[in-house]
Design a protein around this motif. Sequence first.
Motif, PDB file in Angstrom:
ATOM      1  N   GLU A 166       0.803  -1.218   0.000  1.00 43.40           N
ATOM      2  CA  GLU A 166       0.000   0.000   0.000  1.00 43.40           C
ATOM      3  C   GLU A 166       0.835   1.267   0.000  1.00 43.40           C
ATOM      4  O   GLU A 166       0.471   2.259  -0.635  1.00 43.40           O
ATOM      5  CB  GLU A 166      -0.929   0.013   1.219  1.00 43.40           C
ATOM      6  CG  GLU A 166      -1.829   1.235   1.268  1.00 43.40           C
ATOM      7  CD  GLU A 166      -2.911   1.130   2.332  1.00 43.40           C
ATOM      8  OE1 GLU A 166      -3.761   2.025   2.383  1.00 43.40           O
ATOM      9  OE2 GLU A 166      -2.899   0.146   3.102  1.00 43.40           O
ATOM     10  N   TYR A 167       1.964   1.282   0.707  1.00 40.73           N
ATOM     11  CA  TYR A 167       2.692   2.522   0.925  1.00 40.73           C
ATOM     12  C   TYR A 167       4.021   2.604   0.186  1.00 40.73           C
ATOM     13  O   TYR A 167       4.546   3.693  -0.029  1.00 40.73           O
ATOM     14  CB  TYR A 167       2.927   2.724   2.426  1.00 40.73           C
ATOM     15  CG  TYR A 167       1.647   2.731   3.221  1.00 40.73           C
ATOM     16  CD1 TYR A 167       0.738   3.784   3.101  1.00 40.73           C
ATOM     17  CD2 TYR A 167       1.326   1.673   4.064  1.00 40.73           C
ATOM     18  CE1 TYR A 167      -0.441   3.783   3.812  1.00 40.73           C
ATOM     19  CE2 TYR A 167       0.147   1.660   4.785  1.00 40.73           C
ATOM     20  CZ  TYR A 167      -0.737   2.724   4.657  1.00 40.73           C
ATOM     21  OH  TYR A 167      -1.911   2.717   5.350  1.00 40.73           O
ATOM     22  N   PRO A 172       8.924  -2.538  -3.570  1.00 39.44           N
ATOM     23  CA  PRO A 172       7.933  -3.625  -3.627  1.00 39.44           C
ATOM     24  C   PRO A 172       8.353  -4.786  -4.513  1.00 39.44           C
ATOM     25  O   PRO A 172       7.994  -5.937  -4.230  1.00 39.44           O
ATOM     26  CB  PRO A 172       6.675  -2.928  -4.162  1.00 39.44           C
ATOM     27  CG  PRO A 172       7.162  -1.691  -4.827  1.00 39.44           C
ATOM     28  CD  PRO A 172       8.396  -1.279  -4.104  1.00 39.44           C
ATOM     29  N   VAL A 173       9.089  -4.524  -5.584  1.00 47.83           N
ATOM     30  CA  VAL A 173       9.531  -5.616  -6.449  1.00 47.83           C
ATOM     31  C   VAL A 173      10.522  -6.501  -5.701  1.00 47.83           C
ATOM     32  O   VAL A 173      10.403  -7.736  -5.692  1.00 47.83           O
ATOM     33  CB  VAL A 173      10.140  -5.084  -7.758  1.00 47.83           C
ATOM     34  CG1 VAL A 173      10.753  -6.211  -8.575  1.00 47.83           C
ATOM     35  CG2 VAL A 173       9.077  -4.358  -8.580  1.00 47.83           C
ATOM     36  N   LYS A 174      11.508  -5.882  -5.049  1.00 45.24           N
ATOM     37  CA  LYS A 174      12.473  -6.660  -4.268  1.00 45.24           C
ATOM     38  C   LYS A 174      11.792  -7.452  -3.160  1.00 45.24           C
ATOM     39  O   LYS A 174      12.123  -8.615  -2.908  1.00 45.24           O
ATOM     40  CB  LYS A 174      13.530  -5.731  -3.662  1.00 45.24           C
ATOM     41  CG  LYS A 174      14.585  -5.240  -4.644  1.00 45.24           C
ATOM     42  CD  LYS A 174      15.640  -4.438  -3.918  1.00 45.24           C
ATOM     43  CE  LYS A 174      16.737  -3.977  -4.872  1.00 45.24           C
ATOM     44  NZ  LYS A 174      17.768  -3.173  -4.168  1.00 45.24           N
ATOM     45  N   SER A 175      10.824  -6.812  -2.491  1.00 42.48           N
ATOM     46  CA  SER A 175      10.130  -7.491  -1.399  1.00 42.48           C
ATOM     47  C   SER A 175       9.361  -8.704  -1.909  1.00 42.48           C
ATOM     48  O   SER A 175       9.385  -9.778  -1.302  1.00 42.48           O
ATOM     49  CB  SER A 175       9.169  -6.522  -0.705  1.00 42.48           C
ATOM     50  OG  SER A 175       9.873  -5.484  -0.062  1.00 42.48           O
ATOM     51  N   ALA A 176       8.656  -8.531  -3.033  1.00 38.83           N
ATOM     52  CA  ALA A 176       7.886  -9.645  -3.594  1.00 38.83           C
ATOM     53  C   ALA A 176       8.799 -10.808  -3.958  1.00 38.83           C
ATOM     54  O   ALA A 176       8.494 -11.974  -3.680  1.00 38.83           O
ATOM     55  CB  ALA A 176       7.098  -9.169  -4.809  1.00 38.83           C
ATOM     56  N   LEU A 177       9.938 -10.504  -4.564  1.00 40.36           N
ATOM     57  CA  LEU A 177      10.865 -11.563  -4.962  1.00 40.36           C
ATOM     58  C   LEU A 177      11.503 -12.227  -3.746  1.00 40.36           C
ATOM     59  O   LEU A 177      11.753 -13.436  -3.751  1.00 40.36           O
ATOM     60  CB  LEU A 177      11.934 -10.990  -5.881  1.00 40.36           C
ATOM     61  CG  LEU A 177      11.436 -10.447  -7.229  1.00 40.36           C
ATOM     62  CD1 LEU A 177      12.581  -9.821  -8.003  1.00 40.36           C
ATOM     63  CD2 LEU A 177      10.770 -11.551  -8.037  1.00 40.36           C
ATOM     64  N   LEU A 184       2.304  -9.082  -7.536  1.00 38.42           N
ATOM     65  CA  LEU A 184       2.503  -7.863  -6.773  1.00 38.42           C
ATOM     66  C   LEU A 184       1.202  -7.079  -6.848  1.00 38.42           C
ATOM     67  O   LEU A 184       0.774  -6.666  -7.927  1.00 38.42           O
ATOM     68  CB  LEU A 184       3.661  -7.045  -7.359  1.00 38.42           C
ATOM     69  CG  LEU A 184       4.001  -5.726  -6.678  1.00 38.42           C
ATOM     70  CD1 LEU A 184       4.318  -5.927  -5.203  1.00 38.42           C
ATOM     71  CD2 LEU A 184       5.171  -5.059  -7.397  1.00 38.42           C
ATOM     72  N   VAL A 185       0.557  -6.903  -5.695  1.00 36.45           N
ATOM     73  CA  VAL A 185      -0.754  -6.255  -5.633  1.00 36.45           C
ATOM     74  C   VAL A 185      -0.544  -4.850  -5.076  1.00 36.45           C
ATOM     75  O   VAL A 185      -0.308  -4.677  -3.879  1.00 36.45           O
ATOM     76  CB  VAL A 185      -1.729  -7.067  -4.767  1.00 36.45           C
ATOM     77  CG1 VAL A 185      -3.136  -6.497  -4.877  1.00 36.45           C
ATOM     78  CG2 VAL A 185      -1.716  -8.536  -5.168  1.00 36.45           C
ATOM     79  N   LEU A 190       1.077   3.764  -6.419  1.00 37.67           N
ATOM     80  CA  LEU A 190       2.486   3.370  -6.471  1.00 37.67           C
ATOM     81  C   LEU A 190       2.920   2.963  -7.880  1.00 37.67           C
ATOM     82  O   LEU A 190       4.102   2.715  -8.122  1.00 37.67           O
ATOM     83  CB  LEU A 190       2.748   2.202  -5.519  1.00 37.67           C
ATOM     84  CG  LEU A 190       2.453   2.452  -4.038  1.00 37.67           C
ATOM     85  CD1 LEU A 190       2.706   1.184  -3.244  1.00 37.67           C
ATOM     86  CD2 LEU A 190       3.297   3.602  -3.507  1.00 37.67           C
ATOM     87  N   CYS A 191       1.960   2.883  -8.796  1.00 38.29           N
ATOM     88  CA  CYS A 191       2.233   2.332 -10.114  1.00 38.29           C
ATOM     89  C   CYS A 191       2.942   3.359 -10.986  1.00 38.29           C
ATOM     90  O   CYS A 191       2.488   4.498 -11.135  1.00 38.29           O
ATOM     91  CB  CYS A 191       0.915   1.911 -10.758  1.00 38.29           C
ATOM     92  SG  CYS A 191       1.108   0.783 -12.109  1.00 38.29           S
ATOM     93  N   SER A 192       4.058   2.973 -11.571  1.00 37.60           N
ATOM     94  CA  SER A 192       4.818   3.841 -12.462  1.00 37.60           C
ATOM     95  C   SER A 192       5.373   3.011 -13.607  1.00 37.60           C
ATOM     96  O   SER A 192       5.528   1.787 -13.471  1.00 37.60           O
ATOM     97  CB  SER A 192       5.976   4.510 -11.716  1.00 37.60           C
ATOM     98  OG  SER A 192       6.954   3.544 -11.365  1.00 37.60           O
TER      99      SER A 192
END
Length: 245
Positions: A166-167, A172-177, A184-185, A190-192
Amino acid sequence: MPALQIYGHRGARAEAPENTLASFRRAIDAGVTRVELDLHLSADQQLMVIHDPTLKRTTGLHGKVAQHSADYLRRLDARHALPDWVEPCPIPSLDQLFAACPEIRHYQLEVKSGSTEQARRVLSAILQLVEQFGLQERVTVTSSSRTLLRQAHTSNYPLPTGLVEEYGLLDPVKSALRYGCRMLVLNWTLCSPALLARARQTGLHVSVWTVNEPELMQHLATLGVDSLITDRPTLAMQLFPDAGS
């Protein structure tokens, strides 16, 4: 690039009482066969489809989901937040939803979990039902809880997982991996283009929430997100008639 997918948020949250069978049926009737929903365990360890840990917002009653049995919770009317809805809408259990809506092609099952032990219980309960209904290829377990995602990853949990972010305080990509996620939701803010490009390079499916305005839907689709999560599946299908399946 894969075709855009539409997920009904809590079924069709703007069109029917959220996270009820009526809400999921509304999404299906609009042509959307992918849904996002929320899960909490009842006192007798049954998975209940409800967003909040408490009953107040959707039923008007006091108390926590975890304090009551599934049988009791299934008898409550969950249309308090949408009082103009004519028919009573009980809180469904996850097995009721799986049985009632075989048309649904994919579920994002979001879990808000605290302790490692609670994560174990929730993940085990989900897997048992998914195997019972033969939905192994139609479910992704999502969460913002690193505890739950770590538990799934380290235990070689057989269902795919997704990080809800959310924040964006951490990458977020590193965290998901890091937690072995396939999805990745993202909060849509946050979308760019840069983040989407990085996610695509790693094979992550990027799903964005909650997207309710037509201009924003069009913008995010143009950016190249993989799926939109919306309270308004009827509107989304008018804009993207091929995106529901």
